[in-house]
Design a protein around this motif. Structure first.
Motif, PDB file in Angstrom:
ATOM      1  N   ASP A 284       0.864  -1.187   0.000  1.00 21.18           N
ATOM      2  CA  ASP A 284       0.000   0.000   0.000  1.00 21.18           C
ATOM      3  C   ASP A 284       0.893   1.226   0.000  1.00 21.18           C
ATOM      4  OD1 ASP A 284      -1.835   2.035   0.380  1.00 21.18           O
ATOM      5  OD2 ASP A 284      -2.954   0.996   1.961  1.00 21.18           O
ATOM      6  N   ALA A 285       1.281   1.677  -1.180  1.00 25.41           N
ATOM      7  CA  ALA A 285       2.228   2.779  -1.291  1.00 25.41           C
ATOM      8  C   ALA A 285       1.650   4.070  -0.722  1.00 25.41           C
ATOM      9  CB  ALA A 285       2.625   2.978  -2.756  1.00 25.41           C
ATOM     10  N   ALA A 286       0.350   4.300  -0.908  1.00 20.00           N
ATOM     11  CA  ALA A 286      -0.252   5.530  -0.409  1.00 20.00           C
ATOM     12  C   ALA A 286      -0.185   5.598   1.114  1.00 20.00           C
ATOM     13  CB  ALA A 286      -1.700   5.639  -0.885  1.00 20.00           C
ATOM     14  N   ALA A 287      -0.405   4.471   1.778  1.00 16.48           N
ATOM     15  CA  ALA A 287      -0.336   4.457   3.238  1.00 16.48           C
ATOM     16  C   ALA A 287       1.086   4.739   3.717  1.00 16.48           C
ATOM     17  CB  ALA A 287      -0.821   3.120   3.772  1.00 16.48           C
ATOM     18  N   LEU A 288       2.078   4.141   3.065  1.00 14.78           N
ATOM     19  CA  LEU A 288       3.465   4.398   3.444  1.00 14.78           C
ATOM     20  C   LEU A 288       3.848   5.839   3.144  1.00 14.78           C
ATOM     21  CD1 LEU A 288       6.109   3.335   4.560  1.00 14.78           C
ATOM     22  CD2 LEU A 288       6.669   2.468   2.275  1.00 14.78           C
ATOM     23  N   HIS A 289       3.380   6.355   2.023  1.00 12.85           N
ATOM     24  CA  HIS A 289       3.611   7.752   1.659  1.00 12.85           C
ATOM     25  C   HIS A 289       3.080   8.684   2.750  1.00 12.85           C
ATOM     26  CE1 HIS A 289       3.531  11.399  -0.850  1.00 12.85           C
ATOM     27  NE2 HIS A 289       2.250  11.521  -0.552  1.00 12.85           N
ATOM     28  N   ARG A 290       1.868   8.428   3.243  1.00  9.33           N
ATOM     29  CA  ARG A 290       1.289   9.273   4.288  1.00  9.33           C
ATOM     30  C   ARG A 290       2.053   9.134   5.605  1.00  9.33           C
ATOM     31  NH1 ARG A 290      -3.462   7.194   1.868  1.00  9.33           N
ATOM     32  NH2 ARG A 290      -3.648   5.628   3.539  1.00  9.33           N
ATOM     33  N   ALA A 291       2.456   7.907   5.931  1.00  5.70           N
ATOM     34  CA  ALA A 291       3.202   7.699   7.170  1.00  5.70           C
ATOM     35  C   ALA A 291       4.544   8.421   7.130  1.00  5.70           C
ATOM     36  CB  ALA A 291       3.402   6.203   7.401  1.00  5.70           C
ATOM     37  N   LEU A 292       5.196   8.408   5.997  1.00  5.35           N
ATOM     38  CA  LEU A 292       6.446   9.159   5.861  1.00  5.35           C
ATOM     39  C   LEU A 292       6.184  10.658   5.942  1.00  5.35           C
ATOM     40  CD1 LEU A 292       8.168   7.093   3.024  1.00  5.35           C
ATOM     41  CD2 LEU A 292       8.965   7.309   5.391  1.00  5.35           C
ATOM     42  N   ALA A 293       5.092  11.098   5.346  1.00  4.35           N
ATOM     43  CA  ALA A 293       4.772  12.528   5.375  1.00  4.35           C
ATOM     44  C   ALA A 293       4.528  13.018   6.797  1.00  4.35           C
ATOM     45  CB  ALA A 293       3.551  12.808   4.501  1.00  4.35           C
TER      46      ALA A 293
END
Length: 334
Positions: A284-293
């Motif tokens: 889930d790239a979007a979830a990881l993207h948000r967690a990094l953000a």
């Protein structure tokens, strides 16, 4: 795929100051070419001089190994060149090999052209296509198309009165990737970006390499003084500095290898990229993207590929360590 580098949406959604963020959404070299302490006063106070433009073009010709029968056109970034292409290229359908940088298809659609989206650079061209756009190395997956295949496309298009457009925005850091040594009179226009490899995207400088008649039409479209004086001066210095370029290519290759290894150790699969960015896969790239953000690390995701995460090259060992810690914390989130 649109460009990265705009932190506005990240700041609005996740807060913080721009200075607190690590922006890995772009493919811009984090180790920028060193700016001179001073520039000649006339670079700021006078209109751009012809001799300064001549020096820049000569430096670009040497740096890019441009064949003698082709001309170069300098512009305030390759994006400015893209905007003019529909007005200087022949009529007819356009094919864009994707997924890739979204502006390539957008500029032709805005001009009223029929645009075909091809998923492979080896696909047969639709009958109405007279213009084919290939980004090489491709963004975001780093795919490379060999020179023989590019020549084959150019020969096909020549028989239709068409052209091949090759965007080599990331070719500076991939030795041997450029099609320029293999053109031999074929109808090809090649775009080269200055800001990515030299890390000076704000300078706004790019080039088109094309046969003389097309280069002249593009020059007229850009009109006088297209490139400002400071960009002429700094661009020429950087392009003439072959020792810096050679050392930087080696450094980027080493750091990209270190980044790839680190991402794999964090459980991501790396399946594409260039020395300036990697394309990783996760469930889930979007979830990881948000967690990094939430930790003020900004990456790229793609609506057409929910498992893809593009990560730019961090700034050295310290930047890579910060990314590693942010990834470990993001992956550990419930």
């Amino acid at each position: 795929m649109k460009h990265g580098g705009d932190l506005g949406s990240a700041l609005a959604r996740f807060g913080g100051l721009a200075s607190e963020w690590m922006d890995l959404s772009t493919g811009i070299n984090p180790h920028a070419y060193p700016l001179p302490d001073t520039l000649p006063a006339e670079a700021w106070t006078r209109l751009p001089a012809q001799d300064a433009l001549t020096r820049l073009i000569a430096a670009a010709r040497a740096a890019y190994a441009v064949p003698g029968d082709l001309d170069l056109v300098a512009a305030p970034g390759t994006q400015a060149i893209l905007a003019h292409l529909p007005h200087v290229m022949p009529d007819g359908g356009v094919a864009v090999v994707g997924p890739t940088y979204g502006s390539h298809a957008e500029i032709w659609r805005r001009a009223g052209r029929v645009v075909h989206d091809l998923t492979s650079p080896y696909a047969d061209l639709p009958d109405d296509v007279r213009l084919l756009v290939i980004v090489n190395p491709n963004n975001p997956d780093g795919r490379l198309v060999d020179a023989q295949s590019l020549r084959h496309h150019a020969e096909q298009l020549a028989a239709r009165g068409g052209w091949l457009i090759v965007d080599e925005a990331f070719a500076d850091c991939v030795p041997g990737a450029s099609v320029l040594p293999h053109l031999n009179g074929l109808p090809v226009i090649v775009l080269r970006s200055f800001g990515k490899f030299f890390g000076l995207a704000g300078l706004r400088l790019g080039f088109a390499v094309a046969p003389r008649a097309l280069a002249e039409r593009l020059t007229v479209a850009l009109e006088s003084w297209a490139v400002p004086g400071p960009a002429l001066e700094i661009g020429a210095r950087a392009l003439e500095d072959t020792a810096w370029q050679d050392a930087m290519r080696a450094r980027l290759a080493d750091e990209a290898a270190d980044l790839t290894l680190m991402l794999q150790m964090q459980g991501l699969s790396v399946f594409g990229g260039t020395p300036l960015f990697v394309l990783a896969g996760t469930r889930d790239a979007a979830a990881l993207h948000r967690a990094l953000a939430r930790q003020h690390v900004w990456t790229r995701v793609f609506d057409y590929a929910p498992t893809w995460l593009r990560i730019g090259l961090p700034d050295g060992q310290a930047g890579r360590a910060r990314l590693e810690a942010a990834l470990a914390a993001a992956i550990a989130e419930p």
